[in-house]
Design an enzyme around this catalytic site. Sequence first.
Site, short mmCIF file in Angstrom:
data_model
loop_
_atom_site.label_atom_id
_atom_site.label_comp_id
_atom_site.label_asym_id
_atom_site.label_seq_id
_atom_site.Cartn_x
_atom_site.Cartn_y
_atom_site.Cartn_z
N CYS A 164 -40.32 -8.70 -31.27
CA CYS A 164 -39.69 -8.87 -32.58
C CYS A 164 -39.04 -7.59 -33.11
O CYS A 164 -38.35 -7.62 -34.13
CB CYS A 164 -40.72 -9.38 -33.58
SG CYS A 164 -41.69 -10.76 -32.97
N HIS A 303 -40.80 -6.70 -42.49
CA HIS A 303 -40.90 -7.61 -41.35
C HIS A 303 -41.37 -8.97 -41.86
O HIS A 303 -40.84 -10.00 -41.45
CB HIS A 303 -41.87 -7.03 -40.31
CG HIS A 303 -41.88 -7.76 -39.02
ND1 HIS A 303 -40.75 -7.99 -38.28
CD2 HIS A 303 -42.90 -8.33 -38.33
CE1 HIS A 303 -41.06 -8.67 -37.18
NE2 HIS A 303 -42.37 -8.89 -37.19
N GLU A 314 -48.82 -4.80 -42.91
CA GLU A 314 -47.55 -4.15 -43.28
C GLU A 314 -47.63 -3.61 -44.70
O GLU A 314 -47.09 -2.53 -44.99
CB GLU A 314 -46.38 -5.13 -43.15
CG GLU A 314 -45.03 -4.45 -43.37
CD GLU A 314 -43.83 -5.34 -43.13
OE1 GLU A 314 -42.69 -4.82 -43.09
OE2 GLU A 314 -44.01 -6.57 -42.98
N LYS A 336 -37.11 -13.57 -43.79
CA LYS A 336 -37.70 -14.68 -43.02
C LYS A 336 -38.14 -15.83 -43.92
O LYS A 336 -38.38 -16.93 -43.43
CB LYS A 336 -38.88 -14.17 -42.20
CG LYS A 336 -38.48 -13.20 -41.08
CD LYS A 336 -39.70 -12.73 -40.30
CE LYS A 336 -39.31 -11.75 -39.19
NZ LYS A 336 -38.92 -10.42 -39.71
N HIS A 341 -38.27 -16.77 -38.39
CA HIS A 341 -38.38 -15.58 -37.55
C HIS A 341 -37.51 -15.74 -36.30
O HIS A 341 -37.80 -16.56 -35.44
CB HIS A 341 -39.84 -15.38 -37.15
CG HIS A 341 -40.14 -14.05 -36.56
ND1 HIS A 341 -39.17 -13.19 -36.08
CD2 HIS A 341 -41.34 -13.41 -36.36
CE1 HIS A 341 -39.73 -12.11 -35.62
NE2 HIS A 341 -41.05 -12.21 -35.78
N PHE A 400 -44.85 -7.81 -31.13
CA PHE A 400 -46.01 -7.96 -30.25
C PHE A 400 -46.02 -6.82 -29.24
O PHE A 400 -44.97 -6.43 -28.72
CB PHE A 400 -45.95 -9.29 -29.49
CG PHE A 400 -46.30 -10.51 -30.32
CD1 PHE A 400 -46.84 -10.40 -31.59
CD2 PHE A 400 -46.11 -11.77 -29.80
CE1 PHE A 400 -47.18 -11.51 -32.34
CE2 PHE A 400 -46.44 -12.91 -30.54
CZ PHE A 400 -46.97 -12.78 -31.81
#
Length: 414
Positions: A164, A303, A314, A336, A341, A400
């Site tokens: 991502c 994010h 975050e 998002k 996403h 990830f």
Amino acid sequence: MSRRVVITGMGTVNPLGQNVDEFWNGIKQNRLGYSFIDTFDTSDFDIKIAGIVRDFDITKYGIDKKEARKLDRFVQFALASTKQALEDCGTNFKDVDPYKAGVIIGCGIGGLNLTTEEHTKFMEKGANRISVFYIPSSIINMACGVISMKTGFKGDNFATVTACASSTHAIGESFRKIKDGYLDVVITGGTESCVSKFTLGGFNNMKALTKCDNLEKASIPFDKDRSGFVLGEGSGILILEELEHAKTRGAKIYAEIVGYGATCDAYHMTSPSPDGIEASQAMKSAYLEGGLKPEDIDYINAHGTSTGLNDKYETTAIKLALGEENAKKVKINSTKSMIGHLLGGAGAVEAITTAKSIQEGLIHATVGTTQPDEECDLDYCINGNVKMDINYALSNSLGFGGHNATICLKKYTD
């Protein structure tokens, strides 16, 4: 050598719009781009909602049907967004040394849907029936390769693959290539297209996706009722250019990129680090490279995936990066919340959002979020769009594998 780097062109294909104006108008209206899945039967499937690009037609971008059959959908998205971005910036850069013009595009998964189709063909009919175009159509670097063939750019040409964080890494690496004098212009960003039952099943089995069947509550970053992300597809492309070249040709400038940070959690395959230290360091590196202090940051495009762990950690990272007092003052949102996403394409579309936010002085709402989690206690713009001057902004991507990337954008002044 240290040179200034500006954004002079942008293009996008995503669930909310198939060009920047359409997308940005949807953002300002707080419309949802994701929708109920109708590309396959979901009656026996947990996941009902995805961010699908509807009625996309690559032939509108000078690619005929014969050539299109050789290009996976993620490559087609990147080509369409690139053509838009080049038209937007007003030049084809034929005056630039082709070896000083590069293409750096991020992608997380590549042609996974094509892989599943060809594997089914292989299992049913044998190896000889696999398409001769399967490999070159599906490999992640082909977006960069095909774009170079269309533009004649012969400089650095590679794909960043960090889940991502892929496209934010691509933008950051492109920024550095220009800043340090290796390139004068870069086509950069990210692309992804893997919305299928197979992919959704994989993400669902690892408990990453929301099973919510209410569109208005499916993607609600930082909300106490968040239950996972909505998978989407799409592409964002930005033209980065050395400032003096841009000024000489009278280019319009959306924003300046002044910093980039990249770190790794070295912690877990899918979970961000709970202490947030590594993600905070990416943010710090980005604004420090721009010569800034924590109190200079006005806005963060987070994010913000709408997953339990990401949003909490975050938030922790933002507090560490800016300090508790400054973190409470900064405006934060998640794009998002409206498009889902986009995996490898997410950071690029969010960078476009950040640049437009700076240009127009508007921070969009985190749509659908109404009751932030107790551990998500910052200002996520849940009460609607915010009009304000934005001088400096950060755009975060966390992938990830523990990959963290942040770019720092600045309102352009001569």
